[in-house]
Scaffold this active site. Structure first.
Site, short mmCIF file in Angstrom:
data_model
loop_
_atom_site.label_atom_id
_atom_site.label_comp_id
_atom_site.label_asym_id
_atom_site.label_seq_id
_atom_site.Cartn_x
_atom_site.Cartn_y
_atom_site.Cartn_z
N ARG A 146 0.86 -1.17 0.00
CA ARG A 146 0.00 0.00 0.00
C ARG A 146 0.91 1.23 0.00
NH1 ARG A 146 -1.97 -3.59 3.96
NH2 ARG A 146 -4.03 -4.44 3.50
N LYS A 170 -2.32 -2.92 7.90
CA LYS A 170 -3.51 -2.48 8.64
C LYS A 170 -3.61 -3.25 9.96
CE LYS A 170 -6.39 -0.96 4.78
NZ LYS A 170 -7.67 -1.15 4.07
N HIS A 241 -2.33 2.26 -5.99
CA HIS A 241 -3.08 1.01 -5.80
C HIS A 241 -3.20 0.22 -7.09
CE1 HIS A 241 -4.57 -0.40 -2.02
NE2 HIS A 241 -5.60 -0.99 -2.59
N ARG A 244 -0.41 -2.11 -7.02
CA ARG A 244 -0.70 -3.19 -6.06
C ARG A 244 -1.65 -4.21 -6.69
NH1 ARG A 244 -1.09 -4.60 -0.45
NH2 ARG A 244 -3.22 -5.02 0.26
N HIS A 267 -3.90 -9.26 3.44
CA HIS A 267 -5.36 -9.28 3.58
C HIS A 267 -5.74 -10.18 4.75
CE1 HIS A 267 -6.17 -8.20 -0.92
NE2 HIS A 267 -5.97 -7.14 -0.17
N TYR A 276 -9.11 -10.84 -7.36
CA TYR A 276 -8.09 -10.90 -8.41
C TYR A 276 -8.24 -12.15 -9.28
CZ TYR A 276 -6.14 -7.10 -5.74
OH TYR A 276 -5.99 -5.90 -5.08
#
Length: 295
Positions: A146, A170, A241, A244, A267, A276
């Site tokens: 990110r 995150k 992004h 990414r 994730h 994806y």
């Protein structure tokens, strides 16, 4: 205590206890600030809030916002009202049964391999700035970071000998991500011929420095990547992004398993990574329609 004060307390707890990023906290603040203005404008208070009040608010939001933005507001309100229940401010959560608006999942934009090559070759490697920019683009694509993770990357977290980096994603979750040979070479070139010229005063712990010797900002890098996209002649909208997304899609196209890609992206839920696989299928269909003699 009025709604505004409870919102402030809620945001402080989210920041301290959950370790959420400034970007996420600011999004909560914006959404709940708008919610508070709605309550005040209609003379509503938190204690008497009903599901009908919330449904009316969603209708009001839907007049000017996308489905995705309304869904984000619903999520913020749910978490906030759950917090108020825990603290005895309200007896029940009227948002518990609130329906999220139905959205058609949008497939992320990605670059082709040729477009990635053109983008990564765009910076002029003869200057300190060019060496830095090439290294940033190479690392972003090689590790699928990110933009917040890229600009906060500290020098000691990059192991060029081992070919990997450590990053904090995150929820303050650390992960190890491999770096390819080209990214390692680009970072080495930047450390030797670029970073010493950019450094001003005491040595910064951050790997990527701006022209004043401080940490590169999100806005600064966004401007750079858009500039290099135009320079490379890429017609698509280029954002950090997008690289990414391209990282993840190209790995799956090359045969990587979904679980490994999930770990590298950081994730929490594999369902987030599964988007994806849809991108890959759509690309295969496009290739088939373009090149098969009987599409």
């Amino acid at each position: 205590m009025d709604a505004e004060q409870w919102i402030d307390r809620f945001l402080m707890q989210m920041e301290l206890e959950r370790g959420l990023s400034n970007h996420t906290i600011q999004a909560y603040a914006r959404d709940l600030g708008r919610f508070n203005l709605y309550l005040r404008g209609r003379g509503l208070d938190l204690g008497g809030l009903t599901q009908d009040d919330l449904n009316a608010y969603l209708v009001d939001l839907g007049r000017g916002l996308s489905f995705r933005s309304v869904a984000r507001h619903v999520s913020a309100i749910r978490v906030f009202l759950k917090y108020l229940v825990r603290h005895g401010v309200i007896s029940g959560n009227p948002a518990r049964l609130l329906d999220l608006p139905k959205m058609r999942r949008k497939l992320p934009e990605i670059l082709s391999l040729d477009e990635v090559d053109k983008l990564l070759a765009a910076p002029d490697g003869r200057s300190p700035k060019g060496l830095r920019d090439r290294a940033m683009l190479e690392v972003l694509y090689a590790a699928g970071l990110r933009v917040s993770e890229l600009i906060q990357l500290r020098t000691f977290l990059v192991d060029l000998e081992g070919g990997f980096l450590r990053t904090m994603g995150k929820g303050s979750k650390e992960r190890l991500v491999p770096l390819g040979v080209r990214a390692v070479e680009a970072v080495r070139g930047y450390l030797q011929g670029g970073r010493p010229s950019l450094r001003k005063g005491p040595n910064s712990p951050y790997l990527f420095l701006n022209m004043r010797g401080g940490r590169m900002s999100r806005q600064g890098f966004w401007k750079l990547i858009k500039q290099y996209g135009r320079q490379a002649g890429i017609k698509k909208e280029i954002t950090p992004h997008v690289l990414r997304h391209s990282f993840a899609s190209h790995l799956l196209e090359g045969g990587a398993d979904l679980r490994s890609v999930q770990i590298m992206l950081g994730h929490a839920d594999i369902s987030t990574t599964q988007i994806y696989t849809h991108v890959t299928r759509e690309r295969l269909k496009a290739v088939h329609e373009k090149h098969h003699p009987r599409p």
